[in-house]
Design a protein around this motif. Structure first.
Motif, mmCIF file in Angstrom:
data_model
loop_
_atom_site.group_PDB
_atom_site.id
_atom_site.type_symbol
_atom_site.label_atom_id
_atom_site.label_comp_id
_atom_site.label_asym_id
_atom_site.label_seq_id
_atom_site.Cartn_x
_atom_site.Cartn_y
_atom_site.Cartn_z
ATOM 1 N N LYS A 1 1.142 -1.409 -0.122
ATOM 2 C CA LYS A 1 -0.391 0.208 0.137
ATOM 3 C C LYS A 1 0.761 1.518 0.384
ATOM 4 O O LYS A 1 1.834 1.141 0.515
ATOM 5 N N PHE A 2 0.015 2.556 -0.403
ATOM 6 C CA PHE A 2 1.096 3.772 -0.464
ATOM 7 C C PHE A 2 0.078 4.919 -0.028
ATOM 8 O O PHE A 2 -0.757 5.114 0.019
ATOM 9 N N THR A 3 0.655 5.373 1.353
ATOM 10 C CA THR A 3 -0.011 6.324 2.517
ATOM 11 C C THR A 3 0.689 7.338 2.303
ATOM 12 O O THR A 3 2.041 7.754 1.899
ATOM 13 N N LEU A 4 -0.028 8.653 1.874
ATOM 14 C CA LEU A 4 0.363 9.881 1.284
ATOM 15 C C LEU A 4 0.899 10.083 3.272
ATOM 16 O O LEU A 4 0.524 10.207 3.700
ATOM 17 N N GLY A 5 1.769 11.543 2.999
ATOM 18 C CA GLY A 5 2.510 11.422 4.248
ATOM 19 C C GLY A 5 2.342 13.685 3.546
ATOM 20 O O GLY A 5 2.336 14.200 3.005
ATOM 21 N N ILE A 6 1.893 14.035 5.092
ATOM 22 C CA ILE A 6 0.906 15.323 4.201
ATOM 23 C C ILE A 6 2.310 16.495 6.001
ATOM 24 O O ILE A 6 1.366 17.409 5.900
ATOM 25 N N ALA A 7 3.620 15.562 6.114
ATOM 26 C CA ALA A 7 3.842 16.718 7.585
ATOM 27 C C ALA A 7 4.097 17.963 7.093
ATOM 28 O O ALA A 7 4.877 17.987 5.409
ATOM 29 N N MET A 8 4.052 19.251 8.079
ATOM 30 C CA MET A 8 4.679 20.202 7.139
ATOM 31 C C MET A 8 3.877 21.144 6.222
ATOM 32 O O MET A 8 4.132 22.166 5.404
ATOM 33 N N SER A 9 2.817 20.778 5.686
ATOM 34 C CA SER A 9 1.756 21.335 4.732
ATOM 35 C C SER A 9 0.606 22.537 5.239
ATOM 36 O O SER A 9 1.010 21.957 6.498
ATOM 37 N N PRO A 10 0.946 23.614 4.786
ATOM 38 C CA PRO A 10 0.256 24.606 5.398
ATOM 39 C C PRO A 10 -1.798 24.069 5.697
ATOM 40 O O PRO A 10 -1.855 22.893 4.805
ATOM 41 N N LEU A 11 -2.119 23.932 6.874
ATOM 42 C CA LEU A 11 -3.651 23.526 7.556
ATOM 43 C C LEU A 11 -4.294 23.568 5.972
ATOM 44 O O LEU A 11 -5.396 22.609 6.387
ATOM 45 N N ASP A 12 -4.416 24.761 5.213
ATOM 46 C CA ASP A 12 -5.681 25.285 4.313
ATOM 47 C C ASP A 12 -5.510 24.388 3.430
ATOM 48 O O ASP A 12 -6.419 24.511 2.430
ATOM 49 N N TRP B 1 1.431 23.116 11.868
ATOM 50 C CA TRP B 1 1.713 21.824 12.041
ATOM 51 C C TRP B 1 -0.207 21.881 13.222
ATOM 52 O O TRP B 1 -0.250 22.743 13.191
ATOM 53 N N VAL B 2 -0.545 20.270 13.227
ATOM 54 C CA VAL B 2 -1.763 20.843 13.203
ATOM 55 C C VAL B 2 -2.051 19.480 14.061
ATOM 56 O O VAL B 2 -1.530 18.336 14.405
ATOM 57 N N ASP B 3 -3.229 19.422 15.355
ATOM 58 C CA ASP B 3 -3.292 18.464 15.705
ATOM 59 C C ASP B 3 -4.157 16.925 15.567
ATOM 60 O O ASP B 3 -5.324 16.838 14.305
ATOM 61 N N PRO C 1 5.065 12.651 -2.410
ATOM 62 C CA PRO C 1 4.932 12.100 -3.967
ATOM 63 C C PRO C 1 5.523 13.714 -4.471
ATOM 64 O O PRO C 1 6.707 13.613 -5.367
ATOM 65 N N TRP C 2 4.787 14.966 -4.032
ATOM 66 C CA TRP C 2 5.648 15.973 -4.720
ATOM 67 C C TRP C 2 7.545 16.088 -4.459
ATOM 68 O O TRP C 2 7.565 17.358 -4.842
ATOM 69 N N LEU C 3 7.653 15.938 -3.606
ATOM 70 C CA LEU C 3 8.962 16.124 -3.806
ATOM 71 C C LEU C 3 9.923 15.957 -4.250
ATOM 72 O O LEU C 3 10.848 16.197 -4.648
ATOM 73 N N PHE C 4 8.902 14.625 -4.949
ATOM 74 C CA PHE C 4 9.848 14.021 -6.418
ATOM 75 C C PHE C 4 9.953 14.781 -7.010
ATOM 76 O O PHE C 4 10.503 14.681 -8.601
ATOM 77 N N TYR C 5 8.892 15.820 -7.014
ATOM 78 C CA TYR C 5 8.786 16.527 -8.951
ATOM 79 C C TYR C 5 9.474 17.929 -8.543
ATOM 80 O O TYR C 5 8.651 18.846 -9.095
ATOM 81 N N GLY C 6 9.586 18.394 -7.948
ATOM 82 C CA GLY C 6 10.123 19.151 -7.241
ATOM 83 C C GLY C 6 9.316 20.722 -6.547
ATOM 84 O O GLY C 6 10.104 21.652 -6.484
ATOM 85 N N VAL C 7 8.207 20.005 -5.689
ATOM 86 C CA VAL C 7 7.563 21.179 -4.955
ATOM 87 C C VAL C 7 8.036 20.500 -3.632
ATOM 88 O O VAL C 7 8.056 19.588 -3.181
ATOM 89 N N GLY C 8 7.769 21.770 -2.959
ATOM 90 C CA GLY C 8 8.617 21.908 -1.879
ATOM 91 C C GLY C 8 7.454 21.793 -0.280
ATOM 92 O O GLY C 8 6.332 21.577 -1.371
ATOM 93 N N PHE C 9 7.405 21.370 1.193
ATOM 94 C CA PHE C 9 6.471 21.417 1.650
ATOM 95 C C PHE C 9 5.716 22.221 1.768
ATOM 96 O O PHE C 9 4.407 21.761 2.205
ATOM 97 N N ASP C 10 6.002 23.482 1.498
ATOM 98 C CA ASP C 10 5.392 24.505 1.559
ATOM 99 C C ASP C 10 5.051 24.881 0.223
ATOM 100 O O ASP C 10 4.304 26.021 0.248
ATOM 101 N N GLY C 11 4.904 24.162 -0.451
ATOM 102 C CA GLY C 11 4.610 24.848 -2.256
ATOM 103 C C GLY C 11 3.377 25.109 -2.376
ATOM 104 O O GLY C 11 2.028 24.492 -1.678
ATOM 105 N N PRO C 12 2.719 25.256 -3.327
ATOM 106 C CA PRO C 12 1.605 25.440 -3.435
ATOM 107 C C PRO C 12 0.227 23.591 -3.890
ATOM 108 O O PRO C 12 1.086 23.096 -3.705
#
Length: 285
Positions: free
Chosen positions: A2-13, A62-64, A255-266
């Motif tokens: 299986k594949f799980t999406l990591g969302i660490a350090m993404s903007p909450l919105d 970070w979000v609870d 996944p977005w890190l593999f394509y040059g998009v940072g944690f705070d990317g759009p």
């Protein structure tokens, strides 16, 4: 696997839309990170970077994780969520059981609890929990969580936690999976003894393989047991096949890190990364 999406350090919105997109494109779960606060000074090194430094700063979002699971669960129907990992040692097990039971019920038993001790003395002490004997305390906390979430009138009398008969209702209608984090010998023993799986921090392939071998030696695979991995040196179809071959059941990816998009990317760039990775890896694997 299986594949799980990591969302660490993404903007909450961004989180609810990332959850919708991950569900649409075949990810099995979303990994929910945990950080209570950023202390300006810390009296211990972060154990998962070569130089002991933290990978985030005081402005990192970070979000609870319980709030995140409820919010993302409300806009999805079948994708699962698990904490990866919740810092258990600084929390109260009865209060946490109330939160876990509430989330599990509200999102239809799509929640798993991944836990670790926690590494920063400040997080323990400033939340009113002792840093000393944290391993033994966490073992009791796991006992309390299992007991209370199992439903019915229960009591517990341990060295660190002591309460008479009580009941939290409603209990989850299915058991909440418990995943144990940590790379130390004690953490691996705990995972094999009481966990439904082991979940890694950032780890290299060779270390991951030896860890899985050790878990096997400890008897972890005598029952259904998950291996959730954040492997930092195996990528692409061949890399994920290698992970599956050594026993990884769940690859945690950003996944977005593999394509040059940072944690705070759009947001749109992240959604594009989720779709592209699904096309290039998940659907082909």
């Amino acid at each position: 696997m299986k594949f799980t999406l990591g969302i660490a350090m993404s903007p909450l919105d961004q989180l609810t839309e990332l959850a919708r997109t991950a569900e649409e494109w075949g990810y099995s779960s979303i990994a929910l990170p945990d950080s209570l606060f950023y202390s300006e000074k810390v009296s211990a090194e972060y154990p998962y970077t070569p130089d002991g430094s933290r990978m985030w700063n005081e402005d990192t979002p970070w979000v609870d994780p319980m709030v995140a699971a409820a919010a993302m669960g409300a806009v999805t129907s079948h994708i699962r969520f698990y904490t990866q990992v919740l810092k258990l040692g600084s929390r109260n097990p009865l209060l946490l059981a109330r939160q876990v039971g509430s989330v599990a019920n509200m999102i239809g038993n799509r929640f798993g609890l991944g836990v670790g001790l926690g590494w920063a003395p400040e997080e323990f002490e400033w939340c009113g929990a002792p840093f000393a004997d944290r391993g033994k305390r966490v073992d009791e906390m796991i006992d309390v969580l299992r007991l209370v979430l199992g439903g019915g009138m229960v009591e517990y009398h341990g060295s660190f936690f002591d309460f008479d008969r009580l009941q939290m209702s409603p209990a989850p209608s299915a058991p909440v999976p418990l995943y144990i984090g940590g790379h130390s010998p004690a953490a691996l023993r705990r995972a094999a003894r009481v966990g439904d799986g082991w979940t890694s921090a950032m780890i290299k392939f060779a270390d991951l393989r030896s860890t899985i071998t050790r878990l096997d030696e400890l008897g972890a695979f005598d029952k259904p047991f998950e291996i959730q991995a954040v492997c930092i040196d195996r990528f692409g179809l061949d890399g994920y096949r290698q992970l599956a071959d050594i026993g990884v059941t769940d690859a945690i990816v950003v996944p977005w890190l593999f394509y040059g998009v940072g944690f705070d990317g759009p947001l749109q760039a992240k959604k594009d990364g989720i779709r592209r990775f699904a096309d290039e890896v998940i659907n082909r694997l």
